[in-house]
Design an enzyme around this catalytic site. Structure first.
Site, short mmCIF file in Angstrom:
data_model
loop_
_atom_site.label_atom_id
_atom_site.label_comp_id
_atom_site.label_asym_id
_atom_site.label_seq_id
_atom_site.Cartn_x
_atom_site.Cartn_y
_atom_site.Cartn_z
N ASN A 12 6.59 1.95 -1.81
CA ASN A 12 6.41 3.41 -2.00
C ASN A 12 6.30 4.18 -0.69
O ASN A 12 6.33 5.41 -0.70
CB ASN A 12 5.20 3.72 -2.91
CG ASN A 12 5.35 3.09 -4.28
OD1 ASN A 12 6.36 3.32 -4.95
ND2 ASN A 12 4.41 2.27 -4.69
N ASN A 75 1.51 -2.05 7.24
CA ASN A 75 0.88 -1.29 6.16
C ASN A 75 1.45 -1.88 4.87
O ASN A 75 2.55 -1.51 4.45
CB ASN A 75 1.20 0.20 6.26
CG ASN A 75 0.50 0.98 5.15
OD1 ASN A 75 -0.04 0.39 4.21
ND2 ASN A 75 0.51 2.30 5.25
N ALA A 78 0.32 -1.09 -1.58
CA ALA A 78 -0.42 -1.65 -2.72
C ALA A 78 -0.55 -3.17 -2.65
O ALA A 78 -1.51 -3.74 -3.19
CB ALA A 78 0.26 -1.24 -4.02
N HIS A 81 -3.82 -5.17 -1.68
CA HIS A 81 -4.90 -5.47 -2.61
C HIS A 81 -4.57 -6.60 -3.58
O HIS A 81 -5.40 -6.97 -4.40
CB HIS A 81 -5.26 -4.19 -3.40
CG HIS A 81 -5.28 -2.96 -2.55
ND1 HIS A 81 -6.15 -2.82 -1.49
CD2 HIS A 81 -4.50 -1.84 -2.55
CE1 HIS A 81 -5.92 -1.63 -0.90
NE2 HIS A 81 -4.92 -1.03 -1.52
N ASP A 88 -0.59 -15.37 3.21
CA ASP A 88 -0.16 -16.71 3.66
C ASP A 88 0.93 -16.60 4.72
O ASP A 88 0.93 -17.35 5.70
CB ASP A 88 0.34 -17.54 2.47
CG ASP A 88 -0.80 -18.06 1.59
OD1 ASP A 88 -1.98 -17.92 1.99
OD2 ASP A 88 -0.51 -18.60 0.50
N GLU A 99 -3.55 -4.22 10.70
CA GLU A 99 -3.37 -3.64 9.36
C GLU A 99 -3.64 -2.14 9.46
O GLU A 99 -4.67 -1.74 10.01
CB GLU A 99 -4.38 -4.32 8.42
CG GLU A 99 -4.39 -3.79 7.01
CD GLU A 99 -5.48 -4.50 6.17
OE1 GLU A 99 -6.07 -5.51 6.61
OE2 GLU A 99 -5.74 -3.99 5.07
N ILE A 102 -2.86 4.65 5.96
CA ILE A 102 -2.84 6.08 6.29
C ILE A 102 -4.11 6.75 5.75
O ILE A 102 -4.76 7.53 6.44
CB ILE A 102 -1.57 6.72 5.70
CG1 ILE A 102 -0.33 6.09 6.34
CG2 ILE A 102 -1.59 8.25 5.89
CD1 ILE A 102 0.96 6.38 5.60
N SER A 103 -4.44 6.43 4.51
CA SER A 103 -5.64 7.01 3.88
C SER A 103 -6.84 6.10 4.15
O SER A 103 -6.67 4.92 4.52
CB SER A 103 -5.42 7.13 2.38
OG SER A 103 -5.29 5.84 1.79
N ARG A 112 -9.08 -0.49 -4.25
CA ARG A 112 -8.49 -0.41 -2.90
C ARG A 112 -9.44 -0.90 -1.81
O ARG A 112 -9.09 -0.93 -0.64
CB ARG A 112 -8.07 1.03 -2.58
CG ARG A 112 -6.99 1.57 -3.48
CD ARG A 112 -6.54 2.95 -3.05
NE ARG A 112 -5.95 3.65 -4.17
CZ ARG A 112 -4.67 3.55 -4.54
NH1 ARG A 112 -3.83 2.79 -3.87
NH2 ARG A 112 -4.21 4.21 -5.59
C1 DQA Z 1 -2.04 2.74 1.66
C2 DQA Z 1 -3.26 2.58 0.74
C3 DQA Z 1 -2.93 1.70 -0.45
O1 DQA Z 1 -4.08 1.54 -1.28
C4 DQA Z 1 -1.83 2.34 -1.27
O2 DQA Z 1 -1.47 1.50 -2.34
C5 DQA Z 1 -0.64 2.73 -0.47
C6 DQA Z 1 -0.82 3.24 0.90
C7 DQA Z 1 -2.29 3.74 2.82
O3 DQA Z 1 -1.49 3.74 3.76
O4 DQA Z 1 -3.25 4.51 2.78
O5 DQA Z 1 0.49 2.72 -0.97
O6 DQA Z 1 -1.74 1.48 2.24
#
Ligand code: DQA
Length: 146
Positions: A12, A75, A78, A81, A88, A99, A102-103, A112
């Site tokens: 996404n 990054n 999803a 999680h 692995d 890692e 963004i949020s 999350r």
């Molecule tokens: C994310 C946070 C994840 O929980 C979410 O599924 C994402 C983006 C972030 O960059 O904040 O797609 O990795």
């Protein structure tokens, strides 16, 4: 000359800038790739930027990084999680792993709050917007240069 730093993005994130801009902002993933390339040039490292919506493809990107990358910035979106397969694969990579989220995942839904990838990451940046990628890149380069 240092090997490139691979910057990998999960599902996404191709919709960055259009998807939930109140959470992820208005910058696109191409904007982030360009900012990383510009900072890389300033720091004297090449960055390779990839995105996939498919877990197995991300695993294969990490396998390729075993020979080709000095460090991985990821990054996993999803898959952070849910994915033992990505964890692995990262365990099979010998360089530094950062890692990025963004949020601030810790301020959001409880599902999350857990990250499989954090079990391998040398550093985690969350909640700094897309600037988190640049912070991770600076840290990866300073770590690699000792
Ligand atoms: C994310 C946070 C994840 O929980 C979410 O599924 C994402 C983006 C972030 O960059 O904040 O797609 O990795």
């Amino acid at each position: 000359m240092m090997k490139p730093i691979h910057i990998l993005n999960g599902p996404n994130l191709n919709l960055l800038g259009k998807r939930q801009p109140e959470i992820y902002g208005r910058e696109t993933l191409d904007d982030v790739a360009a900012a990383c390339a510009a900072l890389g040039a300033e720091l004297g490292v090449v960055t390779e930027f990839h995105q996939s919506n498919h877990e197995g493809e991300i695993v294969e990107m990490i396998h390729r990084a075993r020979d080709q990358a000095a460090a991985i910035i990821i990054n996993p979106a999803a898959y952070t999680h849910t994915s033992v397969a990505i964890l692995d694969a990262l365990h099979a990579f010998e360089g530094p792993v950062f890692e990025v989220h963004i949020s601030n995942v810790h301020k959001r839904e409880s599902f999350r709050h857990h990250s499989y990838v954090s079990l391998r990451a040398d550093g985690v940046i969350a909640g700094c917007g897309t600037e988190g990628y640049l912070l991770a890149l600076r840290r990866a380069v300073s770590l690699l240069r000792g």
